[in-house]
Motif scaffolding. Structure first.
Motif, PDB file in Angstrom:
ATOM      1  N   GLU A 105       0.834  -1.205   0.000  1.00  0.00           N
ATOM      2  CA  GLU A 105       0.000   0.000   0.000  1.00  0.00           C
ATOM      3  C   GLU A 105       0.871   1.259   0.000  1.00  0.00           C
ATOM      4  O   GLU A 105       0.603   2.221  -0.730  1.00  0.00           O
ATOM      5  CB  GLU A 105      -0.904  -0.017   1.230  1.00  0.00           C
ATOM      6  CG  GLU A 105      -1.833   1.167   1.371  1.00  0.00           C
ATOM      7  CD  GLU A 105      -2.614   1.108   2.679  1.00  0.00           C
ATOM      8  OE1 GLU A 105      -2.644   2.128   3.397  1.00  0.00           O
ATOM      9  OE2 GLU A 105      -3.165   0.038   2.990  1.00  0.00           O
ATOM     10  N   VAL A 106       1.912   1.253   0.827  1.00  0.00           N
ATOM     11  CA  VAL A 106       2.832   2.407   0.882  1.00  0.00           C
ATOM     12  C   VAL A 106       3.539   2.579  -0.454  1.00  0.00           C
ATOM     13  O   VAL A 106       3.658   3.704  -0.977  1.00  0.00           O
ATOM     14  CB  VAL A 106       3.860   2.216   2.014  1.00  0.00           C
ATOM     15  CG1 VAL A 106       4.948   3.296   1.938  1.00  0.00           C
ATOM     16  CG2 VAL A 106       3.178   2.259   3.367  1.00  0.00           C
ATOM     17  N   ALA A 107       4.011   1.485  -1.036  1.00  0.00           N
ATOM     18  CA  ALA A 107       4.727   1.553  -2.311  1.00  0.00           C
ATOM     19  C   ALA A 107       3.822   2.072  -3.427  1.00  0.00           C
ATOM     20  O   ALA A 107       4.239   2.896  -4.250  1.00  0.00           O
ATOM     21  CB  ALA A 107       5.276   0.174  -2.674  1.00  0.00           C
ATOM     22  N   THR A 108       2.579   1.605  -3.451  1.00  0.00           N
ATOM     23  CA  THR A 108       1.624   2.075  -4.458  1.00  0.00           C
ATOM     24  C   THR A 108       1.361   3.566  -4.301  1.00  0.00           C
ATOM     25  O   THR A 108       1.304   4.311  -5.297  1.00  0.00           O
ATOM     26  CB  THR A 108       0.303   1.283  -4.337  1.00  0.00           C
ATOM     27  OG1 THR A 108       0.571  -0.104  -4.547  1.00  0.00           O
ATOM     28  CG2 THR A 108      -0.710   1.762  -5.366  1.00  0.00           C
ATOM     29  N   ALA A 109       1.229   4.010  -3.057  1.00  0.00           N
ATOM     30  CA  ALA A 109       1.022   5.439  -2.789  1.00  0.00           C
ATOM     31  C   ALA A 109       2.236   6.250  -3.239  1.00  0.00           C
ATOM     32  O   ALA A 109       2.097   7.370  -3.756  1.00  0.00           O
ATOM     33  CB  ALA A 109       0.746   5.661  -1.310  1.00  0.00           C
ATOM     34  N   PRO A 126       2.758  15.025   0.193  1.00  0.00           N
ATOM     35  CA  PRO A 126       2.526  13.583   0.330  1.00  0.00           C
ATOM     36  C   PRO A 126       1.330  13.287   1.228  1.00  0.00           C
ATOM     37  O   PRO A 126       1.202  13.879   2.310  1.00  0.00           O
ATOM     38  CB  PRO A 126       3.832  13.065   0.936  1.00  0.00           C
ATOM     39  CG  PRO A 126       4.468  14.259   1.560  1.00  0.00           C
ATOM     40  CD  PRO A 126       4.055  15.441   0.754  1.00  0.00           C
ATOM     41  N   ASP A 127       0.495  12.371   0.794  1.00  0.00           N
ATOM     42  CA  ASP A 127      -0.703  12.048   1.565  1.00  0.00           C
ATOM     43  C   ASP A 127      -0.385  11.253   2.825  1.00  0.00           C
ATOM     44  O   ASP A 127      -1.266  11.058   3.669  1.00  0.00           O
ATOM     45  CB  ASP A 127      -1.710  11.288   0.703  1.00  0.00           C
ATOM     46  CG  ASP A 127      -1.110  10.067   0.037  1.00  0.00           C
ATOM     47  OD1 ASP A 127       0.077   9.781   0.289  1.00  0.00           O
ATOM     48  OD2 ASP A 127      -1.813   9.398  -0.735  1.00  0.00           O
ATOM     49  N   ILE A 128       0.863  10.842   2.962  1.00  0.00           N
ATOM     50  CA  ILE A 128       1.245  10.064   4.138  1.00  0.00           C
ATOM     51  C   ILE A 128       1.990  10.925   5.164  1.00  0.00           C
ATOM     52  O   ILE A 128       2.580  10.398   6.109  1.00  0.00           O
ATOM     53  CB  ILE A 128       2.115   8.845   3.742  1.00  0.00           C
ATOM     54  CG1 ILE A 128       3.271   9.249   2.810  1.00  0.00           C
ATOM     55  CG2 ILE A 128       1.267   7.796   3.050  1.00  0.00           C
ATOM     56  CD1 ILE A 128       4.490   9.776   3.482  1.00  0.00           C
ATOM     57  N   TYR A 129       1.976  12.242   4.978  1.00  0.00           N
ATOM     58  CA  TYR A 129       2.777  13.116   5.838  1.00  0.00           C
ATOM     59  C   TYR A 129       2.429  12.927   7.318  1.00  0.00           C
ATOM     60  O   TYR A 129       3.320  12.799   8.171  1.00  0.00           O
ATOM     61  CB  TYR A 129       2.578  14.578   5.446  1.00  0.00           C
ATOM     62  CG  TYR A 129       3.348  15.541   6.325  1.00  0.00           C
ATOM     63  CD1 TYR A 129       4.722  15.718   6.148  1.00  0.00           C
ATOM     64  CD2 TYR A 129       2.717  16.239   7.352  1.00  0.00           C
ATOM     65  CE1 TYR A 129       5.438  16.585   6.964  1.00  0.00           C
ATOM     66  CE2 TYR A 129       3.423  17.095   8.168  1.00  0.00           C
ATOM     67  CZ  TYR A 129       4.788  17.265   7.968  1.00  0.00           C
ATOM     68  OH  TYR A 129       5.495  18.113   8.794  1.00  0.00           O
ATOM     69  N   ASN A 130       1.145  12.910   7.663  1.00  0.00           N
ATOM     70  CA  ASN A 130       0.745  12.779   9.071  1.00  0.00           C
ATOM     71  C   ASN A 130       1.180  11.435   9.643  1.00  0.00           C
ATOM     72  O   ASN A 130       1.629  11.353  10.793  1.00  0.00           O
ATOM     73  CB  ASN A 130      -0.761  12.957   9.206  1.00  0.00           C
ATOM     74  CG  ASN A 130      -1.202  14.400   8.968  1.00  0.00           C
ATOM     75  OD1 ASN A 130      -0.403  15.330   9.121  1.00  0.00           O
ATOM     76  ND2 ASN A 130      -2.450  14.578   8.568  1.00  0.00           N
ATOM     77  N   ALA A 131       1.040  10.384   8.836  1.00  0.00           N
ATOM     78  CA  ALA A 131       1.475   9.049   9.283  1.00  0.00           C
ATOM     79  C   ALA A 131       2.985   9.032   9.499  1.00  0.00           C
ATOM     80  O   ALA A 131       3.480   8.419  10.455  1.00  0.00           O
ATOM     81  CB  ALA A 131       1.060   7.998   8.268  1.00  0.00           C
ATOM     82  N   TYR A 132       3.717   9.697   8.616  1.00  0.00           N
ATOM     83  CA  TYR A 132       5.176   9.779   8.746  1.00  0.00           C
ATOM     84  C   TYR A 132       5.557  10.509  10.038  1.00  0.00           C
ATOM     85  O   TYR A 132       6.418  10.035  10.802  1.00  0.00           O
ATOM     86  CB  TYR A 132       5.761  10.484   7.523  1.00  0.00           C
ATOM     87  CG  TYR A 132       7.196  10.924   7.694  1.00  0.00           C
ATOM     88  CD1 TYR A 132       8.238  10.013   7.640  1.00  0.00           C
ATOM     89  CD2 TYR A 132       7.507  12.279   7.891  1.00  0.00           C
ATOM     90  CE1 TYR A 132       9.556  10.418   7.794  1.00  0.00           C
ATOM     91  CE2 TYR A 132       8.815  12.675   8.044  1.00  0.00           C
ATOM     92  CZ  TYR A 132       9.840  11.754   7.992  1.00  0.00           C
ATOM     93  OH  TYR A 132      11.138  12.156   8.142  1.00  0.00           O
ATOM     94  N   GLU A 133       4.926  11.643  10.302  1.00  0.00           N
ATOM     95  CA  GLU A 133       5.242  12.419  11.492  1.00  0.00           C
ATOM     96  C   GLU A 133       4.884  11.650  12.761  1.00  0.00           C
ATOM     97  O   GLU A 133       5.622  11.686  13.755  1.00  0.00           O
ATOM     98  CB  GLU A 133       4.470  13.755  11.459  1.00  0.00           C
ATOM     99  CG  GLU A 133       5.038  14.754  10.460  1.00  0.00           C
ATOM    100  CD  GLU A 133       6.412  15.251  10.840  1.00  0.00           C
ATOM    101  OE1 GLU A 133       6.656  15.509  12.046  1.00  0.00           O
ATOM    102  OE2 GLU A 133       7.276  15.390   9.945  1.00  0.00           O
TER     103      GLU A 133
END
Length: 307
Positions: free
Chosen positions: A189-193, A294-301
């Motif tokens: 899922e992360v790779a596809t994103a 990036p749509d994963i910014y909050n998850a990254y933080e």
């Protein structure tokens, strides 16, 4: 027969002339700036697999090296594998991946000199023509940047810009977390994103390029040595080919006249040169506000906060 050949020839020439060009540049080879999340075996496998894919796809690549991360025999051997690959062009990235905006000019020179010595001792005569500032931070102001660029010129380095990146380090952090938890579905899922976001970035910066120059230019893409890019290098390169890109050397890409455009931004933040080439501050800020995030910014933080 002649009447058939001439239109076909003209069509072929037109397609060739319209083909877009891109140079792939990879920072932190052969080891990431924060390598502690990799075991020695994983690091070795990541480098060797990425080099195999570069070779198989025959993509010219320029790498930027922090020699402080290459001083063990195992890591020096990995660096040698990059050096010995004919598709690879070498570049310096300072000794310790320091933010050059925080360094005095003397400290900056020391970072460059020691890094230069180590790289050239491994390169054995292979040219090292390029330099990239860590974090793309060239200095705290125009005077500091001018001093650094003058020094690099005296060392026969060309300071390398970039036009497109896609925050791969954020996606890599989440990708590694998923792999450690043995969550293959989440890793996919992360790779596809990541692939989706990267292509979205290309769409945005291609449009910005046309607004600034009225045409496509030879783009320079920045990414890093990491497992995510290794595992999905082929998929990303094929997606770029599908967008009409031809892979070229950094030298060829920088022959595009766009790279002679004056730089109007002289602060320390490391964003694309496409923004730096915009003379009007308000216009630059507007483009920055509209640029992809990036749509994963909050998850990254959130993941970073746990560590």
């Amino acid at each position: 027969m002649k009447h058939l050949l001439i239109p076909l020839l003209l069509s072929s020439l037109l397609c060739t002339a319209q083909q877009k060009q891109i140079a792939i540049t990879i920072d932190d080879a052969p080891i990431m700036a924060l390598p502690e999340s990799y075991t020695p075996a994983q690091l070795k496998a990541t480098n060797e697999k990425l080099l195999q894919k570069i070779t198989a796809l025959h993509t010219p690549v320029s790498i930027f090296i922090n020699a402080a991360n290459c001083i063990t025999p195992e890591r020096l051997q990995l660096l040698k594998q990059w050096v010995n690959n004919p598709l690879i062009t070498l570049g310096s990235h300072t000794l310790n991946h320091s933010n050059c905006a925080d360094l005095s000019i003397d400290s900056f020179k020391m970072e460059v000199m020691i890094n230069d010595y180590i790289i050239r001792s491994v390169a054995k005569g292979k040219p090292v023509p390029y330099f990239r500032f860590p974090y793309n931070a060239m200095g705290k102001d125009s005077m500091a940047q001018a001093l650094r660029l003058e020094y690099l010129k005296g060392k026969n380095y060309t300071a390398v810009p970039f036009t497109i990146e896609s925050d791969d380090y954020m996606y890599e952090t989440l990708y590694q977390d998923a792999l450690k938890k043995k969550d293959k579905e989440k890793a996919k899922e992360v790779a596809t994103a990541y692939i989706k976001y990267t292509l979205h970035c290309f769409t945005y910066f291609e449009q910005l390029t046309k607004e600034l120059f009225g045409r496509d230019i030879s783009q320079i893409y920045l990414c890093h040595v990491n497992q995510l890019n290794t595992d999905y290098y082929g998929e990303l390169m094929k997606a770029l080919q599908g967008r009409g890109y031809q892979f070229v050397s950094l030298e060829k890409a920088m022959q595009d006249k766009a790279y002679t455009t004056p730089v109007y931004y002289h602060q320390q933040y490391g964003f694309s040169w496409l923004f730096r080439w915009i003379p009007e501050t308000d216009k630059r800020k507007q483009y920055l506000r509209n640029s992809p995030e990036p749509d994963i910014y909050n998850a990254y933080e959130a993941l970073k906060a746990k560590k």
